[in-house]
Design a protein around this motif. Sequence first.
Motif, PDB file in Angstrom:
ATOM      1  N   ARG A  26       0.833  -1.204   0.000  1.00 11.98           N
ATOM      2  CA  ARG A  26       0.000   0.000   0.000  1.00 11.98           C
ATOM      3  C   ARG A  26       0.867   1.252   0.000  1.00 11.98           C
ATOM      4  NH1 ARG A  26      -5.275  -2.082   1.137  1.00 11.98           N
ATOM      5  NH2 ARG A  26      -6.250  -0.083   1.627  1.00 11.98           N
ATOM      6  N   GLY A  29       1.996   2.142  -3.503  1.00  9.51           N
ATOM      7  CA  GLY A  29       0.928   2.801  -4.248  1.00  9.51           C
ATOM      8  C   GLY A  29       0.774   4.260  -3.855  1.00  9.51           C
ATOM      9  N   GLN A  30       0.822   4.554  -2.556  1.00  2.23           N
ATOM     10  CA  GLN A  30       0.674   5.940  -2.119  1.00  2.23           C
ATOM     11  C   GLN A  30       1.870   6.797  -2.517  1.00  2.23           C
ATOM     12  OE1 GLN A  30      -0.855   7.179   1.591  1.00  2.23           O
ATOM     13  NE2 GLN A  30      -2.314   5.500   1.806  1.00  2.23           N
ATOM     14  N   VAL A 218      -4.475   0.787   7.292  1.00  2.00           N
ATOM     15  CA  VAL A 218      -3.219   0.756   6.546  1.00  2.00           C
ATOM     16  C   VAL A 218      -2.999   2.030   5.743  1.00  2.00           C
ATOM     17  CG1 VAL A 218      -4.296  -0.501   4.611  1.00  2.00           C
ATOM     18  CG2 VAL A 218      -1.816  -0.652   4.969  1.00  2.00           C
ATOM     19  N   ASP A 219      -4.063   2.622   5.210  1.00  2.00           N
ATOM     20  CA  ASP A 219      -3.890   3.857   4.438  1.00  2.00           C
ATOM     21  C   ASP A 219      -3.523   5.030   5.338  1.00  2.00           C
ATOM     22  OD1 ASP A 219      -4.395   2.561   2.063  1.00  2.00           O
ATOM     23  OD2 ASP A 219      -6.518   3.109   1.997  1.00  2.00           O
ATOM     24  N   CYS A 222       0.205   4.585   6.020  1.00  4.32           N
ATOM     25  CA  CYS A 222       1.042   4.952   4.876  1.00  4.32           C
ATOM     26  C   CYS A 222       1.112   6.463   4.701  1.00  4.32           C
ATOM     27  CB  CYS A 222       0.516   4.285   3.609  1.00  4.32           C
ATOM     28  SG  CYS A 222       0.740   2.494   3.596  1.00  4.32           S
TER      29      CYS A 222
END
Length: 343
Positions: A26, A29-30, A218-219, A222
């Motif tokens: 993740r 991706g961020q 999780v986001d 991150c």
Amino acid sequence: MHPLNSPSARPRLAFVTGGSGFVGGRLIGQLLDHGWTVRALARSAPSEARVRALGAAPVKGDLNDEQALREAMAGCEVVFHVAAHFKLWGKKALFDRANIDGTRNVVNAAAATASVRRVVAVSAAAVVMGDPEPMVDVDETLPLQRRAFAPYSSSKGEAERVLLGANQVRPDFETIALRPPFIWGDGMPTLDEMVETVHAGRWQWVDGGRQAMSSCHVDNLCEALILAADHGRGGEAYFVADAENTTLKGFISALLATRGVSVSDKAVPFGLAWTMAGLMGAAWRLLRLEGQPPITRQMLRLIGKPFTIATGKATTDLGFVPRTTMSMGLAAMRRASQPATSP
């Protein structure tokens, strides 16, 4: 506008360990969404394929090879150290090798790489957990703890000491630790284990599951990692968590419900569970049984008593705001669990 989102900003190069895992994937991706270029450490061919599919450049190697790490970090500005050995049972040496020695190798390699100005690592909120007792609204003033029954959290605490102890070994080199509690979101591997335990009829709530708990989507984690790359103070640790606290039973039941799984109210007192876990652990070690006991003291320390954290320091220093709410994260998990439909 955040400087990373500026059209004129030059792409920045980051190195990620654990990029093929739940959090690391993740994070890749961020980072890409924020305009970074990413390299990611990969130990195996499947890991290489995974990080490549995510959009990062895989670099073959592992945490035991400091020279390979140096070569992989060349030209990178920030190292995000996410890789860790997380289990609720196992030999202390395995945790220490992956979490302590691995962190030391990452830090040494980064400090020896002139382009790297900062290492941001995922620690764990559990590093402040000692003997089992309620801990409510804890902050970063608490000391790190080490307990023989908790090889995971003890090794993460020692890894944090290694990390933050290297702050400014070069004048332009800084190290920062983030301490999330229970990390969750769609794709979380621990949910599969929970579902299996429920289906096997082995699930019981410790103390009825009434204990308060903090979590970290999780986001949100991150986003905090990326903020720390620019705004964190070197040599500091930060608790990061979701905006809402919940209870163990309420939260885990909601996670399981995203898979259509319901749980009974069957419960066991903490004291009895702690005794059972001690006996089971002794039997597993004595008889050298395969797998892990159904219940361990490490697990009970993580979930068996109230544990909530305060994130004011991260808010002040990092500008951290947990944007993914509980309802948003659960909705995403429900969508991800739905079978694919044909067009």
